[in-house]
Design a protein around this motif. Structure first.
Motif, PDB file in Angstrom:
ATOM      1  N   PRO A 122       0.824  -1.211   0.000  1.00 51.25           N
ATOM      2  CA  PRO A 122       0.000   0.000   0.000  1.00 51.25           C
ATOM      3  C   PRO A 122       0.859   1.261   0.000  1.00 51.25           C
ATOM      4  CG  PRO A 122       0.054  -0.975   2.182  1.00 51.25           C
ATOM      5  CD  PRO A 122       0.729  -1.952   1.273  1.00 51.25           C
ATOM      6  N   LYS A 123       0.282   2.343  -0.509  1.00 48.79           N
ATOM      7  CA  LYS A 123       1.013   3.601  -0.654  1.00 48.79           C
ATOM      8  C   LYS A 123       0.684   4.618   0.430  1.00 48.79           C
ATOM      9  CE  LYS A 123       2.951   2.183  -4.473  1.00 48.79           C
ATOM     10  NZ  LYS A 123       4.385   1.810  -4.473  1.00 48.79           N
ATOM     11  N   THR A 124      -0.331   4.362   1.249  1.00 53.37           N
ATOM     12  CA  THR A 124      -0.717   5.289   2.304  1.00 53.37           C
ATOM     13  C   THR A 124      -1.061   4.514   3.565  1.00 53.37           C
ATOM     14  OG1 THR A 124      -3.076   5.256   1.766  1.00 53.37           O
ATOM     15  CG2 THR A 124      -1.704   6.882   0.591  1.00 53.37           C
ATOM     16  N   VAL A 125      -1.113   5.233   4.684  1.00 53.35           N
ATOM     17  CA  VAL A 125      -1.523   4.613   5.942  1.00 53.35           C
ATOM     18  C   VAL A 125      -2.954   4.099   5.827  1.00 53.35           C
ATOM     19  CG1 VAL A 125      -1.959   5.008   8.401  1.00 53.35           C
ATOM     20  CG2 VAL A 125       0.024   6.061   7.302  1.00 53.35           C
ATOM     21  N   GLU A 126      -3.816   4.895   5.195  1.00 56.97           N
ATOM     22  CA  GLU A 126      -5.216   4.502   5.029  1.00 56.97           C
ATOM     23  C   GLU A 126      -5.339   3.227   4.198  1.00 56.97           C
ATOM     24  OE1 GLU A 126      -4.756   8.607   6.149  1.00 56.97           O
ATOM     25  OE2 GLU A 126      -3.954   7.524   4.410  1.00 56.97           O
ATOM     26  N   ALA A 127      -4.535   3.147   3.142  1.00 56.02           N
ATOM     27  CA  ALA A 127      -4.561   1.951   2.297  1.00 56.02           C
ATOM     28  C   ALA A 127      -4.019   0.741   3.049  1.00 56.02           C
ATOM     29  CB  ALA A 127      -3.756   2.189   1.025  1.00 56.02           C
ATOM     30  N   THR A 128      -3.061   0.990   3.951  1.00 50.42           N
ATOM     31  CA  THR A 128      -2.530  -0.101   4.773  1.00 50.42           C
ATOM     32  C   THR A 128      -3.620  -0.660   5.678  1.00 50.42           C
ATOM     33  OG1 THR A 128      -0.339   0.941   4.771  1.00 50.42           O
ATOM     34  CG2 THR A 128      -0.743  -0.748   6.431  1.00 50.42           C
ATOM     35  N   THR A 129      -4.361   0.234   6.330  1.00 47.44           N
ATOM     36  CA  THR A 129      -5.470  -0.202   7.188  1.00 47.44           C
ATOM     37  C   THR A 129      -6.511  -0.972   6.388  1.00 47.44           C
ATOM     38  OG1 THR A 129      -5.185   1.646   8.733  1.00 47.44           O
ATOM     39  CG2 THR A 129      -7.353   0.591   8.692  1.00 47.44           C
ATOM     40  N   ALA A 130      -6.853  -0.456   5.217  1.00 43.16           N
ATOM     41  CA  ALA A 130      -7.859  -1.122   4.379  1.00 43.16           C
ATOM     42  C   ALA A 130      -7.394  -2.511   3.962  1.00 43.16           C
ATOM     43  CB  ALA A 130      -8.161  -0.268   3.153  1.00 43.16           C
ATOM     44  N   ALA A 131      -6.120  -2.624   3.620  1.00 44.43           N
ATOM     45  CA  ALA A 131      -5.582  -3.924   3.190  1.00 44.43           C
ATOM     46  C   ALA A 131      -5.585  -4.924   4.340  1.00 44.43           C
ATOM     47  CB  ALA A 131      -4.167  -3.741   2.645  1.00 44.43           C
ATOM     48  N   ILE A 132      -5.306  -4.455   5.545  1.00 45.68           N
ATOM     49  CA  ILE A 132      -5.348  -5.333   6.711  1.00 45.68           C
ATOM     50  C   ILE A 132      -6.778  -5.774   6.990  1.00 45.68           C
ATOM     51  CG2 ILE A 132      -4.995  -5.464   9.215  1.00 45.68           C
ATOM     52  CD1 ILE A 132      -2.679  -3.449   8.833  1.00 45.68           C
ATOM     53  N   GLU A 133      -7.704  -4.821   6.984  1.00 47.46           N
ATOM     54  CA  GLU A 133      -9.107  -5.141   7.267  1.00 47.46           C
ATOM     55  C   GLU A 133      -9.645  -6.181   6.282  1.00 47.46           C
ATOM     56  OE1 GLU A 133     -10.892  -4.387   9.749  1.00 47.46           O
ATOM     57  OE2 GLU A 133     -10.521  -2.374  10.517  1.00 47.46           O
TER      58      GLU A 133
END
Length: 318
Positions: A122-133
């Motif tokens: 992921p390229k952002t913190v938000e995208a990291t959270t989304a990928a984990i979820e």
């Protein structure tokens, strides 16, 4: 270490964790639960009784400190809390969360994502959270991430930073014209990894004078940077030696080293709504500078529970 396989099984272990290895052994009995005690066996007991939030931590000092911070914030909201400190690998903690034996665990988003989906980048913190979820067990969820990160960095010793007039506001990109005069030190793998010399060249255009194979942000790397055997090094951003030696951590605007934000992982049905707001309030206040200072205090011998309580009061949370 979000895009590459994790270097360590729990997270990018900080140099603070290495330096605090002896201290960690003493921390199993530190902090307090709702009845003023902690279990000496982190795996003892079964599921929460539904009225008590169980806060777990992994077996390194920073995780224990973070558990105390989040746990004491819950207590300040009137939530009954017990602790399970010093748990081992992510495989163990993830299983304990899924079955409800742990309610809250301070995690690091990049390392957790690497465990759940090693190919994700992921390229952002938000995208990291989304990928984990997207990969989490349905009984689990993430709360808000803190801006605090414990991640790889390019760090200069004070003499080098002063020589080239670089500060903590400077970027890795600012080394482009001077890297040819610098020796960088890190673990042997750093030489061939994208999150290492390969990426520093392809992303930032850096070619260093030389590379010295040392250890992963540990005592060899710390000593070499202090002695100027290397002028730059891969240290972890909450390593207390950064403050002690007045090293300068360079900004990573292109996120070569990914994201390692502190972020609570939660067993959904075990945490009341006021608990959610309490933990999010902590994450809203906790940044890397604060976490580095707190780690430094623990390394100096302070009880992590006392450090946690003092910080919470100063942040208007405790």
């Amino acid at each position: 270490m979000t895009s590459n396989a994790p270097r360590r099984s729990i997270k990018s272990y900080s140099a603070a964790a290495v330096a605090l290895a002896a201290t960690t052994a003493l921390l199993a009995g530190c902090g307090s639960s709702s009845d003023g005690s902690k279990s000496s066996d982190p795996l003892q007991g079964g599921k929460s009784d539904g009225k008590t939030v169980v806060v777990g931590s992994n077996n390194f000092a920073e995780s224990i400190l973070l558990a105390d911070i989040y746990g004491e914030a819950l207590k300040a909201k009137g939530v009954k809390v017990t602790y399970k400190p010093n748990i081992g690998s992510r495989e163990t903690t993830y299983g304990l969360l899924k079955n409800g034996s742990i309610t809250v665990l301070p995690e690091y988003n990049g390392a957790l994502l690497a465990y759940l989906d090693p190919k994700a980048a992921p390229k952002t913190v938000e995208a990291t959270t989304a990928a984990i979820e997207a990969k989490l067990d349905s009984k689990l969820t993430l709360l808000d991430p803190a801006s605090a990160q414990d991640k790889d960095s390019v760090t200069l010793n004070k003499a080098t930073a002063d020589k080239y007039k670089l500060t903590s506001d400077s970027s890795i990109a600012d080394l482009k014209d001077i890297a040819k005069d610098l020796v960088i030190g890190a673990s042997p793998e750093f030489q061939t990894r994208q999150q290492g010399l390969v990426g520093l060249k392809s992303v930032y255009g850096l070619e260093f004078k030389g590379f010295k194979a040392l250890d992963a942000g540990g005592p060899l790397t710390q000593a070499a940077l202090k002695k100027n055997t290397v002028q730059a090094a891969d240290l972890f951003t909450t390593d207390p030696t950064i403050t002690k030696e007045k090293h300068v951590v360079l900004q990573d605007p292109k996120n070569l080293f990914g994201f390692e934000n502190v972020q609570p992982l939660v067993y959904k049905s075990g945490l009341p709504s006021d608990g959610v707001s309490a933990l999010n309030a902590v994450s809203a206040k906790l940044d890397t500078k604060a976490l580095l200072d707190l780690d430094t205090q623990v390394q100096a011998g302070k009880d992590p529970l006392d450090v946690a309580k003092t910080w919470l009061k100063s942040a208007g949370i405790g």
